[in-house]
Design an enzyme around this catalytic site. Structure first.
Site, PDB file in Angstrom:
ATOM      1  N   CYS A   1      25.412  70.740  62.835  1.00  0.00           N
ATOM      2  CA  CYS A   1      24.836  71.748  61.952  1.00  0.00           C
ATOM      3  C   CYS A   1      24.288  72.935  62.718  1.00  0.00           C
ATOM      4  O   CYS A   1      24.046  73.975  62.153  1.00  0.00           O
ATOM      5  CB  CYS A   1      23.742  71.152  61.088  1.00  0.00           C
ATOM      6  SG  CYS A   1      22.206  71.111  61.938  1.00  0.00           S
TER       7      CYS A   1
ATOM      8  N   CYS B   1      13.148  67.418  60.955  1.00  0.00           N
ATOM      9  CA  CYS B   1      13.011  68.563  61.861  1.00  0.00           C
ATOM     10  C   CYS B   1      11.968  68.288  62.929  1.00  0.00           C
ATOM     11  O   CYS B   1      12.066  68.806  64.037  1.00  0.00           O
ATOM     12  CB  CYS B   1      12.604  69.813  61.106  1.00  0.00           C
ATOM     13  SG  CYS B   1      13.675  70.178  59.740  1.00  0.00           S
TER      14      CYS B   1
HETATM   15  S1  FES Z   1      16.435  71.674  58.452  1.00  0.00           S
HETATM   16 FE1  FES Z   1      17.636  72.424  60.065  1.00  0.00          FE
HETATM   17  S2  FES Z   1      16.076  72.792  61.547  1.00  0.00           S
HETATM   18 FE2  FES Z   1      14.915  72.069  59.916  1.00  0.00          FE
END
Ligand code: FES
Lengths: 126, 404
Positions: free
Chosen positions: A33, A102
Site C-alpha cells: 500500500c 498505523c
Molecule cells: S492507514 Fe495507511 S498509514 Fe495509517
C-alpha cells in the site's frame, strides 16, 4: 474522528525529519500500500538521547511517529524494546479501530532502529 | 473556507427544500391509488409531475422513468434486472473495471450465479476502447454497462459511440450517469442507450431519490416483491418528498452553471500547476465531468492532506488507501495503472455552482503549505521509494474485524 491529542501531534509533530550520523536507523513500510516510515536514534550509555522520524502515511501514522519518538527519548534501550503500539495509542488517547495498525509502524521502526544500533555495536566490538 | 466535495454530495438548494415541505405537511399520502382521498391525490400529483420533469431532462416519456432510492438501487436494478429477464438469450455481460461499486458488486453477484462478466481494459485516462468493445460482444451478450463519467478521475466515456455499437449488435446498454446528470445531458432520442441511472443528491437535490430510465420495450425484471408501485418494477412506497425535491433540483438547474463549473476546474488546475511541483493530473485532459478536478500529489499521503485542509475549513476527497475503511486503495486509480504509493497522494476537488474563484485562492493558500509541510518529513523524495519490507510489516492487512 481523531482525538484532540492525535490532532495536536499531527499539527505540531515533534522530532520529524532526518538525523545526521544516527546510531541506528529502522525502516518499515508496506510495499503493497505504500506507507513508509524511517526512524533514527542516537544512543549514549544505553539511553536513547535523541530520535527523529520521517513518515509517509496518514494522520495516525504521523501522530504516532511524533509521540513514539517523544516517548523513546530518555528511555533505556531495554525499555524502548518493550514499547508497544498499545502504549503509543494510549498516549494519544486512543486511535480509531481501523487506525490501530498505523501505530505498529512507529513502534516497529523504533525496534528496528534499536536492532540496527545493536548490530553496529557488535561490529564495533569485533 | 469552502466545500469542494460536490462529487460526493451537494448542499440541498433552499428552493428544493421549500418544494419538499408540503409533501411532509399536507400531501403526506402515498401514490398507490389514484382515486383516493385528497392526501393521496396530492401525493400522486406531485410525484407524477416530478416524473414528467425527470423525463423531459432525458427527452423521453414519463413512463420510461422508474423512481428508486438512488444510484445504488438504479444500478442494481439495471444490471441484475436485465440479466434476470434476459437469461434465456445469454449470460454474458460487458463492463469496465472503473464502474462504481453498486455496478461491480451487483455484477459479482451475477458472476457467482453463473454469469460471465467481461471487464474491458481502460487506458491511462480511464477510457475504454471501442474496438475492444466491438470484439468483446458475442452471441450470448445481453448487457453492456459502462458509466458516463467517472467520479474519481472525471473521465467521460464516449457513450454515444458505445450506444451505436450496442444498438447495431442488438445488445442492451446501461450507463450510470450519476456524476454527469444535467451537467452533460443525454438526449435519449439521439443516444440509443437503453438504461440510465440518475440521482438527485449531486445536483443539489436530496439524498434518497434517484431514477432509472428504461427505454420502451426493454426486458427487465424487478428485484423486490411487493405492491404495484413503479409499474411493479420497484415495489414499495415511493419517497415522494425526495422525488419532488429531485424534480425541483432538475427544474432549477441552469445550463450556464456548466460554464462556471468548467471555469473553476480550469482555474484550480492553473493555480495548482503554478504553485506545487511534482503533481500529476488524473483522468482525461479534455473529456471531463464539468467541475471535477483530480490530481496526485507525490511523496505524501491523501488522508493527511485532507485532514489538514479540513482544519482550515476546506472539504476535499482522496482515494488513498489510508482513508478508506478497508484500507484498500481506489480501484479506479489501480485500474489506470497507478501503484499504491502514488495513488496515496490522490486529491479530488469537485465544485458546485455555489463555489467561487476567491474560494479557490484561499484553498490554494492552505494547500501549498500543507503539501510543503508533509513533504518536509516524508521519507520519499523524487522517486526514492524504499520497500525493504518483510511480509509481517504489511500493516494494512492488520485490519480489525467487524465488532459485531
Ligand atoms: S492507514 Fe495507511 S498509514 Fe495509517
Amino acid at each position: 474522528m481523531y482525538s484532540e491529542k492525535v490532532r495536536e501531534h499531527f499539527t505540531n509533530p515533534k522530532n520529524m525529519g532526518r538525523m545526521e550520523d544516527p546510531d541506528g536507523v529502522g525502516e518499515v513500510g508496506n510495499p503493497v500500500c505504500g506507507d513508509m516510515l524511517r526512524l533514527f536514534v542516537k544512543v549514549k550509555d544505553g539511553v536513547i538521547v535523541d530520535a527523529k522520524v520521517e513518515t509517509f502515511g496518514c494522520v495516525a501514522a504521523i501522530a504516532t511517529s511524533s509521540v513514539t519518538t517523544e516517548m523513546a527519548i530518555g528511555m533505556t534501550i531495554e525499555e524502548a524494546k518493550k514499547l508497544t503500539r498499545g502504549q503509543v495509542a494510549e498516549e494519544l488517547d486512543g486511535l480509531p479501530p481501523q487506525k490501530m495498525h498505523c501505530s505498529n509502524l512507529a513502534a516497529d521502526a523504533l525496534h528496528k532502529a534499536i536492532e540496527d544500533y545493536e548490530k553496529r555495536q557488535k561490529k564495533d566490538d569485533s | 473556507m469552502a466545500y469542494f466535495d460536490n462529487a460526493n454530495s451537494t448542499q440541498v438548494d433552499e428552493r428544493v427544500i421549500e418544494a419538499m415541505l408540503p409533501y411532509f405537511r399536507e400531501h403526506y399520502g402515498t401514490a398507490g391509488l389514484e382515486l383516493s382521498h385528497s392526501q393521496d391525490v396530492g401525493a400522486v400529483m406531485g410525484m407524477e409531475n416530478a416524473r414528467k420533469t425527470i423525463a423531459e431532462s432525458l427527452n423521453t416519456d414519463p413512463r420510461a422513468i422508474i423512481f428508486t432510492s438512488g444510484a445504488t438501487e438504479s444500478n442494481n436494478l439495471a444490471t441484475r434486472g436485465v440479466a434476470r429477464a434476459n437469461k434465456k438469450k445469454g449470460r454474458h455481460i460487458i463492463t469496465s473495471p472503473i464502474e462504481v461499486q453498486s455496478v461491480l458488486r451487483s455484477l459479482a453477484r451475477l458472476e457467482g450465479a453463473g454469469y460471465e462478466i467481461e471487464y474491458l481494459d481502460v487506458d491511462e485516462y480511464g477510457l475504454i476502447s471501442l474496438e475492444q468493445l466491438k470484439s468483446a460482444i458475442k452471441e450470448d451478450t445481453v448487457l453492456v454497462t459502462i458509466q458516463h463519467g467517472n467520479g474519481e478521475i472525471g473521465t467521460v466515456q464516449p457513450i454515444e459511440e458505445i450506444a451505436k455499437i450496442t444498438k447495431a449488435a442488438g445488445v442492451l446498454f446501461h450507463t450510470d450517469a450519476t456524476q454527469t446528470f444535467m451537467k452533460m445531458p443525454i438526449d435519449t432520442e439521439k443516444v440509443m442507450v437503453d438504461l440510465i441511472t440518475v440521482d438527485a443528491h449531486l445536483i443539489h437535490g436530496p439524498k434518497g431519490a434517484g431514477a432509472l430510465y428504461i427505454r420502451r420495450g426493454t426486458r427487465i425484471d424487478r428485484l423486490h416483491e411487493g405492491g404495484d408501485e413503479e409499474r411493479r418494477l420497484r415495489p414499495g412506497v415511493e419517497n415522494i418528498p425526495a422525488i419532488v425535491g429531485f424534480a425541483k433540483a432538475v427544474e432549477i438547474w441552469n445550463p450556464n452553471d456548466v460554464k462556471h463549473l468548467n471555469e473553476l476546474a480550469a482555474y484550480v488546475k492553473e493555480k495548482v500547476s503554478e504553485r506545487i511541483s511534482d503533481i500529476r493530473f488524473t483522468g482525461h485532459p479534455t473529456n471531463r465531468i464539468p467541475g471535477l478536478f483530480s490530481m496526485l500529489v507525490e511523496f505524501i499521503e491523501g488522508e493527511s492532506m485532507l485532514v489538514q485542509l479540513d482544519m482550515f475549513g476546506y472539504s476535499v476527497a482522496t482515494g488513498s488507501a489510508c482513508s478508506s475503511k478497508t484500507l484498500q486503495g481506489s480501484h479506479v486509480l489501480k485500474a489506470i495503472g497507478l501503484p499504491p504509493e502514488v495513488s496515496h497522494g490522490s486529491l479530488r476537488i469537485s465544485f458546485s455552482r455555489n463555489n467561487t474563484k476567491e474560494e479557490i485562492d484561499g484553498f490554494i493558500d492552505a494547500l501549498v503549505p500543507a503539501v510543503e509541510r508533509l513533504r518536509e518529513f516524508s521519507p520519499i523524495r523524487h522517486g526514492q521509494y524504499f520497500a525493504n519490507t518483510e511480509p509481517e510489516d504489511d500493516h494494512h492487512h492488520d485490519v480489525p474485524g467487524d465488532d459485531w
